[in-house]
Motif scaffolding. Structure first.
Motif, PDB file in Angstrom:
ATOM      1  N   THR A 112     -11.081   2.338   6.842  1.00 34.65           N
ATOM      2  CA  THR A 112     -11.013   3.485   8.171  1.00 34.65           C
ATOM      3  C   THR A 112     -12.743   4.616   7.675  1.00 34.65           C
ATOM      4  OG1 THR A 112      -8.454   3.597   8.010  1.00 34.65           O
ATOM      5  CG2 THR A 112      -9.683   5.766   8.547  1.00 34.65           C
ATOM      6  N   PRO A 125      -8.542  11.922   9.566  1.00 35.80           N
ATOM      7  CA  PRO A 125      -9.488  11.238   8.162  1.00 35.80           C
ATOM      8  C   PRO A 125      -9.773  10.477   9.323  1.00 35.80           C
ATOM      9  CG  PRO A 125      -6.951   9.918   8.808  1.00 35.80           C
ATOM     10  CD  PRO A 125      -6.979  11.203   9.413  1.00 35.80           C
ATOM     11  N   ASN A 126     -10.006  10.466  10.478  1.00 33.73           N
ATOM     12  CA  ASN A 126     -10.791   9.135  11.127  1.00 33.73           C
ATOM     13  C   ASN A 126     -10.973  10.239  12.657  1.00 33.73           C
ATOM     14  OD1 ASN A 126      -8.634   8.277  12.658  1.00 33.73           O
ATOM     15  ND2 ASN A 126      -8.844   6.779  13.199  1.00 33.73           N
ATOM     16  N   ARG A 158      -2.468   3.921  18.430  1.00 35.12           N
ATOM     17  CA  ARG A 158      -1.543   4.526  17.174  1.00 35.12           C
ATOM     18  C   ARG A 158      -0.336   4.501  18.219  1.00 35.12           C
ATOM     19  NH1 ARG A 158      -0.257   8.197  14.865  1.00 35.12           N
ATOM     20  NH2 ARG A 158       0.291   8.019  13.169  1.00 35.12           N
ATOM     21  N   TYR A 169       7.026   2.248   9.249  1.00 39.52           N
ATOM     22  CA  TYR A 169       7.252   2.602  10.376  1.00 39.52           C
ATOM     23  C   TYR A 169       8.167   0.814  10.753  1.00 39.52           C
ATOM     24  CZ  TYR A 169       4.642   6.159  11.284  1.00 39.52           C
ATOM     25  OH  TYR A 169       3.510   7.133  11.847  1.00 39.52           O
ATOM     26  N   GLU A 203       1.629   2.571   7.352  1.00 35.86           N
ATOM     27  CA  GLU A 203       0.827   2.406   7.665  1.00 35.86           C
ATOM     28  C   GLU A 203      -0.482   3.600   6.941  1.00 35.86           C
ATOM     29  OE1 GLU A 203       0.904   5.654  10.350  1.00 35.86           O
ATOM     30  OE2 GLU A 203      -1.518   5.884  10.992  1.00 35.86           O
ATOM     31  N   ALA A 204      -1.449   3.232   6.625  1.00 36.22           N
ATOM     32  CA  ALA A 204      -1.982   3.964   5.245  1.00 36.22           C
ATOM     33  C   ALA A 204      -3.048   4.978   6.334  1.00 36.22           C
ATOM     34  CB  ALA A 204      -2.302   3.731   4.443  1.00 36.22           C
ATOM     35  N   MET A 205      -4.294   5.889   7.187  1.00 34.52           N
ATOM     36  CA  MET A 205      -4.993   6.497   6.698  1.00 34.52           C
ATOM     37  C   MET A 205      -5.394   6.035   8.088  1.00 34.52           C
ATOM     38  SD  MET A 205      -5.791   8.296   4.474  1.00 34.52           S
ATOM     39  CE  MET A 205      -5.181   8.607   3.106  1.00 34.52           C
ATOM     40  N   LYS A 206      -4.415   5.625   8.815  1.00 35.06           N
ATOM     41  CA  LYS A 206      -4.702   5.096  10.483  1.00 35.06           C
ATOM     42  C   LYS A 206      -4.978   3.678  10.286  1.00 35.06           C
ATOM     43  CE  LYS A 206      -4.142   9.263  12.336  1.00 35.06           C
ATOM     44  NZ  LYS A 206      -4.413  10.322  12.670  1.00 35.06           N
ATOM     45  N   LEU A 207      -4.822   3.109   9.445  1.00 39.14           N
ATOM     46  CA  LEU A 207      -5.116   1.375   8.690  1.00 39.14           C
ATOM     47  C   LEU A 207      -3.860   0.994   9.214  1.00 39.14           C
ATOM     48  CD1 LEU A 207      -6.811  -0.633   7.811  1.00 39.14           C
ATOM     49  CD2 LEU A 207      -5.194  -0.659   6.281  1.00 39.14           C
ATOM     50  N   MET A 208      -3.081   0.321  10.130  1.00 36.68           N
ATOM     51  CA  MET A 208      -1.672  -0.069  10.544  1.00 36.68           C
ATOM     52  C   MET A 208      -1.829  -1.807  10.001  1.00 36.68           C
ATOM     53  SD  MET A 208      -1.564   2.164  12.176  1.00 36.68           S
ATOM     54  CE  MET A 208      -0.218   2.620  13.347  1.00 36.68           C
ATOM     55  N   ASN A 209      -0.813  -1.327   8.826  1.00 32.31           N
ATOM     56  CA  ASN A 209      -0.320  -2.589   7.786  1.00 32.31           C
ATOM     57  C   ASN A 209       0.894  -3.833   8.029  1.00 32.31           C
ATOM     58  OD1 ASN A 209      -0.417  -5.269   6.195  1.00 32.31           O
ATOM     59  ND2 ASN A 209      -0.475  -3.200   4.810  1.00 32.31           N
ATOM     60  N   GLU A 210       0.571  -4.584   9.129  1.00 33.04           N
ATOM     61  CA  GLU A 210       1.736  -5.147   9.824  1.00 33.04           C
ATOM     62  C   GLU A 210       2.238  -6.580   8.657  1.00 33.04           C
ATOM     63  OE1 GLU A 210       1.151  -7.347  13.384  1.00 33.04           O
ATOM     64  OE2 GLU A 210       1.443  -5.897  14.718  1.00 33.04           O
ATOM     65  N   LEU A 245      -1.728  12.580   2.697  1.00 35.20           N
ATOM     66  CA  LEU A 245      -2.202  10.732   3.069  1.00 35.20           C
ATOM     67  C   LEU A 245      -1.502  11.052   4.680  1.00 35.20           C
ATOM     68  CD1 LEU A 245       0.679   8.789   1.131  1.00 35.20           C
ATOM     69  CD2 LEU A 245      -2.156   8.993   0.659  1.00 35.20           C
ATOM     70  N   ILE A 291       0.832  -1.308   0.350  1.00 31.64           N
ATOM     71  CA  ILE A 291      -0.477   0.247  -0.149  1.00 31.64           C
ATOM     72  C   ILE A 291       1.060   1.614   0.172  1.00 31.64           C
ATOM     73  CG2 ILE A 291      -2.391  -0.536   1.156  1.00 31.64           C
ATOM     74  CD1 ILE A 291      -1.201   0.130   3.529  1.00 31.64           C
ATOM     75  N   PRO A 299       6.990  -1.221  16.774  1.00 35.80           N
ATOM     76  CA  PRO A 299       5.500  -0.970  16.557  1.00 35.80           C
ATOM     77  C   PRO A 299       5.360   0.580  17.794  1.00 35.80           C
ATOM     78  CG  PRO A 299       6.428  -2.521  18.453  1.00 35.80           C
ATOM     79  CD  PRO A 299       7.386  -2.143  16.765  1.00 35.80           C
ATOM     80  N   THR A 304       3.036   5.068   5.387  1.00 41.08           N
ATOM     81  CA  THR A 304       3.956   5.522   5.857  1.00 41.08           C
ATOM     82  C   THR A 304       4.257   3.888   6.305  1.00 41.08           C
ATOM     83  OG1 THR A 304       3.054   7.515   6.482  1.00 41.08           O
ATOM     84  CG2 THR A 304       4.946   7.072   7.709  1.00 41.08           C
ATOM     85  N   ALA A 307      -8.028   1.670   3.118  1.00 43.19           N
ATOM     86  CA  ALA A 307      -8.147   2.605   4.013  1.00 43.19           C
ATOM     87  C   ALA A 307      -9.328   2.884   4.017  1.00 43.19           C
ATOM     88  CB  ALA A 307      -7.387   3.813   3.674  1.00 43.19           C
ATOM     89  N   ASN A 340      -7.407   1.128  13.129  1.00 43.17           N
ATOM     90  CA  ASN A 340      -7.990  -0.437  12.588  1.00 43.17           C
ATOM     91  C   ASN A 340      -6.064  -1.186  11.699  1.00 43.17           C
ATOM     92  OD1 ASN A 340     -10.063   0.578  12.571  1.00 43.17           O
ATOM     93  ND2 ASN A 340     -10.342   1.132  10.783  1.00 43.17           N
ATOM     94  N   GLU A 341      -6.550  -2.781  12.188  1.00 41.75           N
ATOM     95  CA  GLU A 341      -4.978  -3.152  11.504  1.00 41.75           C
ATOM     96  C   GLU A 341      -5.204  -3.891  10.527  1.00 41.75           C
ATOM     97  OE1 GLU A 341      -2.770  -4.105  15.289  1.00 41.75           O
ATOM     98  OE2 GLU A 341      -4.433  -3.528  16.353  1.00 41.75           O
ATOM     99  N   MET A 342      -4.740  -4.287   9.413  1.00 38.75           N
ATOM    100  CA  MET A 342      -4.618  -5.106   8.620  1.00 38.75           C
ATOM    101  C   MET A 342      -3.891  -6.783   8.655  1.00 38.75           C
ATOM    102  SD  MET A 342      -5.160  -4.426   4.508  1.00 38.75           S
ATOM    103  CE  MET A 342      -3.913  -3.345   4.716  1.00 38.75           C
ATOM    104  N   MET A 349      -4.728  -1.983  -1.127  1.00 31.21           N
ATOM    105  CA  MET A 349      -4.553  -0.510  -1.100  1.00 31.21           C
ATOM    106  C   MET A 349      -6.119  -0.206  -0.733  1.00 31.21           C
ATOM    107  SD  MET A 349      -3.692  -0.635  -5.885  1.00 31.21           S
ATOM    108  CE  MET A 349      -3.926   1.220  -5.715  1.00 31.21           C
TER     109      MET A 349
END
Lengths: 162, 337
Positions: free
Chosen positions: B167, B191-192, B135, A96, A123-130, B330, A91, A99, A94, B164, B206-208, B161
């Protein structure tokens, strides 16, 4: 600190029995590691420059552009570590390495990573992707600095499958 | 410390507590005889007695009326599947609800369950979180019994992609639930963030888990300050915060709010799967007060100023700069000037 200083620093370190050396100032951090396996010297400045040196022997200094900012170090041979598998970002976001800002990074160069282990967070729009390892591998290179923006498909790590 | 587990609801049938409560609710404060319970529920009177006792332990005030049966006097405002699921008709989200009296973090529990293959729409709720997650390792203050801490497992057939967009979906759901249950007027900050009178009332994380071209699952983490009192907020808050009760001037039923939120999330997600992101984006824009206004976006060391003109298909903030160019933002912290 310029290239000359780093060169002499490396020389100084390699002439001793020191295996790892770290120097941190307000603007930059220098870490020199030695070992049997190829290790890297990293020079981090606010301009996001990075110089990688195979082994702790200053035979040549290799510039490596990070993001859109090209390094100003002299051109030399391509990074030996480029062979290996790329772990790319799924995606735009950002990057990181840890953690939390005060937590140790998930992975370091030279470390063996088990399948399912976390490499980093994007991280994209507060969605954290590990980002997890899909196979057991060794970290050869970390391509991005902490808290930097990454593009879709951009390499985050170079790994050697084990 | 071990997690203290309250209840879980499955997809097949209701549990006995829920059916006992339904019978009580149907009588509207009247007496239900032991004979009636055991006939309708098809269990022994001893089993009924045991479940009534466990409901009393949860805070239900139930009195035994000699030679007549039981009467439900008052119900506590607690979050258990039997109560949340009562009268809740959903397609996906909330079909299975798992409640804890106490756990480390509902996001952690939901993430683990998702890895183990739990069905889409599973909801994890806790009365208290020992280590509520914010966060980047930050903490989300989670005192017992006053707020909502919940996490939802989704398995959307989308590309990483696009994830998000979820969110924005959960932000819209929280804003809508706040407006509907507490009669307050929340605003969304990009955004949220959901704000009331400029103060933060909810936290969404949110975690993916994803592969290059496939989303394995997404956990929507939602914390809402419902009946939290001023003294329960920590002193070192990064942003001013409030609760629904503080803003409304009276307590808000957590049960009512939770039911409304799950129903809203379910509707929005159903519409997202059928019609895509556009309806979510439209409602997000309608509930956000920055469009057309001059804002500043701050980054770690710098900032840019411009007029907010909308968000793009992936949620990026569109900022028109003084020279007329439109910049896609972003990340960053937005302040209205």
């Amino acid at each position: 600190m310029d290239i000359k200083d780093i060169k002499s620093l490396i020389k100084m370190v390699t002439e001793t029995d020191i295996n790892e050396f770290e120097l941190e100032g307000p603007e930059e951090k220098i870490r020199i590691k030695r070992g049997v396996v190829p290790e890297f010297v990293q020079y981090q400045a606010p301009q996001q420059q990075m110089i990688a040196v195979p082994q702790a022997v200053p035979t040549h200094l290799v510039p490596h552009p990070v993001g859109s900012t090209a390094s100003e170090a002299p051109a030399a041979a391509p990074v030996a570590a480029e062979k290996g598998e790329q772990i790319t970002s799924p995606i735009v976001g950002t990057f990181y390495r840890a953690p939390a800002p005060d937590a140790p990074p998930y992975v370091e160069v030279g470390q063996t990573v088990e399948k399912g282990q976390v490499f980093c967070i994007v991280e994209a729009m507060k969605l954290m992707n590990e980002i997890e390892a899909e196979y057991r591998c060794k970290i050869v290179k970390i391509c991005k600095e902490n808290a930097q923006p990454v593009e879709f498909g951009e390499p985050l790590f170079i790994v050697e499958p084990l | 410390m071990r997690d203290s587990f309250t209840h879980t609801s499955g997809t097949g049938g209701k549990n006995l507590d829920q059916r006992i409560l339904e019978l009580f609710h149907a009588k509207k404060g009247g007496v239900v005889s032991g004979e009636e319970f055991s006939r309708v529920l098809e269990v022994s009177r001893t089993a009924v007695w045991k479940h009534i006792k466990s409901l009393k332990d949860l805070g239900y005030q139930i009195v035994a009326v000699p030679s007549q049966g039981y009467r439900l006097v008052t119900s506590p405002d607690i979050l258990i599947p039997a109560e949340i699921a009562a009268g809740l008709t959903v397609t996906r989200i909330g079909r299975r609800i798992i409640c804890f009296r106490e756990t480390d973090s509902t996001n952690e529990v939901a993430f683990r369950l998702a890895e183990e293959g739990v069905e889409e729409g599973t909801v994890v709720i806790a009365e208290k979180q020992r280590r509520g997650k914010g966060r980047l390792g930050r903490r989300w203050e989670s005192p017992a019994g006053v707020n909502l801490y919940c996490s939802v497992v989704l398995r959307p057939p989308i590309l990483p992609m696009q994830a998000a967009q979820l969110t924005f979906l959960s932000t819209v759901a929280v804003a809508r639930a706040v407006a509907e249950t507490a009669a307050l007027r929340p605003f969304i900050k990009w955004p949220n963030d959901v704000l009331i009178n400029g103060m933060k009332v909810a936290g969404l994380l949110n975690e993916m888990s994803a592969e290059t071209e496939k989303v394995n699952f997404v956990v929507l983490g939602i914390g809402v300050n419902i009946n939290m009192q001023r003294t329960q907020f920590p002193d070192d808050l990064r942003h001013p915060a409030t609760s629904l009760a503080l803003e409304a001037g009276k307590d808000v039923s957590r049960l009512y709010f939770t039911r409304n939120l799950l129903k809203t999330l379910d509707e929005l997600y159903d519409s997202y799967l059928a019609r895509g992101y556009a309806p979510v984006r439209e409602e997000w824009l309608a509930r956000c007060d920055i469009c057309g206004r001059k804002v500043k976006v701050s980054f770690q060391e710098s900032g840019i100023t411009g007029v907010a003109v909308g968000i793009d298909d992936y949620g990026a903030l569109l900022l028109q700069l003084p020279d007329g160019r439109v910049e896609k933002v972003l990340a960053g912290d937005v302040t209205i000037l």
